[in-house]
Enzyme design. Structure first.
Site, short mmCIF file in Angstrom:
data_model
loop_
_atom_site.label_atom_id
_atom_site.label_comp_id
_atom_site.label_asym_id
_atom_site.label_seq_id
_atom_site.Cartn_x
_atom_site.Cartn_y
_atom_site.Cartn_z
CE1 TYR A 233 10.13 0.52 -0.68
CE2 TYR A 233 9.61 2.86 -0.54
CZ TYR A 233 9.28 1.58 -0.93
OH TYR A 233 8.09 1.36 -1.57
CG ASP B 277 12.81 2.95 7.09
OD1 ASP B 277 12.31 1.98 7.69
OD2 ASP B 277 12.43 3.32 5.96
C1 LIG Z 1 7.99 0.02 2.04
C2 LIG Z 1 9.02 0.83 2.69
C3 LIG Z 1 8.88 2.21 2.84
C4 LIG Z 1 7.71 2.97 2.26
O1 LIG Z 1 6.52 2.62 2.89
P1 LIG Z 1 5.07 2.60 2.18
O2 LIG Z 1 4.18 2.13 3.25
O3 LIG Z 1 5.18 1.69 1.00
O4 LIG Z 1 4.80 4.01 1.75
C5 LIG Z 1 9.88 2.89 3.51
N1 LIG Z 1 10.95 2.26 4.01
C6 LIG Z 1 11.13 0.93 3.88
C7 LIG Z 1 12.34 0.29 4.44
C8 LIG Z 1 10.18 0.18 3.22
O5 LIG Z 1 10.35 -1.15 3.08
#
Ligand SMILES: *Cc1c(COP(=O)(O)O)cnc(C)c1O
Length: 383
Positions: free
Chosen positions: A100, A172
């Protein structure tokens, strides 16, 4: 008794309200709590430190991720910020080469300034992961499937490599959610979510979640959560719990639609490349099947040269051009200028985030309407 994920989505965490019998956890819209005497509280002191609505969500994400501890934050990046604060100057992180954009930005432009640096690696290449680890490395940070090229990393294998050298593995799991993939059970130490996406699911709340098993690590993260203060508000915690209840039914439709859209794109002749780990032609297909219960609903594709991607975006009627993903509505974005603009152009090109790349978050509308809209927009964008 242990329940399957479909029941946990609805009854996991704290199920309803003990005091009144309300079937939903109430919104405890309060900043502070009456103390009965000095040093005598009823378990709650101040809502940055702890709030019952947030606590219900935190318990829920722990249950769903097959972890012991959960934490809720004001955004995915607030969660990432807190997790990265486990490290100190001189520490190095090994990071997936397509992640991201905001994760890249906080590493490159915030933590870098504090002496916490990163090493970018194609984490789908296990030899490359192992080669990147040295004494200064403290953790490996993986997205799988990664954003925006849907590269699949073998989480169990990267976990073995990380632990062989005593490093943490952080995953993530935003793109798949615990409904499809549970990284802690594959060996990861910490799971991070942007709850803004599939978990909330309705494009109406920004939030971040963390889940883990280890008590000492959890204690440190609770300390950092309170010390840094990027916590999720009570009302937003309520909306997240509400969204999560329908995650299973939404995900089933998301995946069914995405599978059909990906197959259609692949055969359409309009695109030179489709990235979707649910396609047998995708390099990540086998590992994806091994470690997850579905391929999710994020698809990226490269339009053929005779189509103008700017015109394509303008011509869409049902599918919406917007940042974000994972909501009930189909969204498209242009990674090179939107979600991944924070990544320098040379790194972007070298990992495959070309200007013609389009990322599609397949919603739960009628799939023929989605395909119909994509097709008319592609046809009207012909040069
Ligand atoms: C959107 C996203 C983030 C960040 O999250 P927010 O809620 O926008 O701060 C982190 N990792 C991934 C894979 C994302 O899609």
């Amino acid at each position: 008794m242990s329940y399957s994920i479909n029941s946990l989505l609805i009854h996991g965490g704290i199920d309803g309200d003990e005091t009144t019998g309300a079937v939903n956890v109430p919104v405890y819209q309060t900043s502070t709590y009456k103390q009965d005497g000095l040093g005598e509280n009823r378990g709650w002191e101040y809502s940055r430190t702890g709030n019952p609505t947030r606590a219900a969500l935190e318990k829920l994400i722990a249950d769903l991720e097959e972890g012991e501890y959960g934490l809720a934050f004001a955004s995915g990046l607030a969660a990432i910020n807190t997790v990265l604060s486990l490290f100190k100057s001189g520490d190095v992180l090994v990071v997936s080469d397509n992640i991201y954009g905001g994760t890249f930005r906080i590493l490159d432009n915030v933590f870098n300034n504090f002496g916490i640096t990163y090493r970018i690696v194609d984490t789908s290449d296990l030899n490359a992961v192992e080669a990147a680890i040295d004494d200064s490395v403290k953790a490996v940070y993986v997205e799988s499937p990664a954003n925006p090229l849907l590269t699949v990393t073998d989480i169990a294998e990267v976990s073995k490599i990380s632990h062989k050298y005593g490093k943490l593995l952080i995953v993530d799991n935003t793109f798949l959610t615990p409904y499809l993939q549970r990284p802690l059970s594959l060996g990861a130490d910490i799971v991070i979510h942007s709850g803004t996406k599939y978990l909330g699911g309705h494009s109406d709340t920004v939030s971040g979640l963390v889940a883990l098993k280890d008590k000492a690590l959890a204690d440190r993260l609770y300390y950092l959560q309170n010390a840094i203060g990027g916590v999720l508000a009570p009302w937003d915690s309520f909306l997240m719990i509400r969204g999560i209840k329908t995650l299973g039914v939404r995900m089933d439709r998301h995946i069914a639609n995405a599978g059909k859209v990906a197959k259609w794109l692949e055969k359409s002749g309009y695109v030179s490349r489709v990235y979707y780990p649910g396609l047998e032609s995708d390099p990540g297909f086998e590992i994806q099947n091994k470690q997850a219960d579905g391929a999710g609903a994020m698809i990226s594709f490269v339009l053929n040269e005779k189509y103008d991607y700017k015109k394509f975006f303008k011509s869409l009627k049902l599918v919406t051009l917007a940042e974000s993903l994972g909501g009930v509505e189909s969204l498209v974005c242009h990674p090179a200028s939107m979600t991944h603009a924070a990544i320098p152009a040379d790194i972007r090109k070298s990992v495959g985030i070309v200007d013609e790349l389009i990322r599609l978050s397949v919603g739960i509308e009628d799939v023929d309407d989605i395909i119909g809209d994509l097709e008319q927009a592609i046809i009207s964008s012909e040069n």
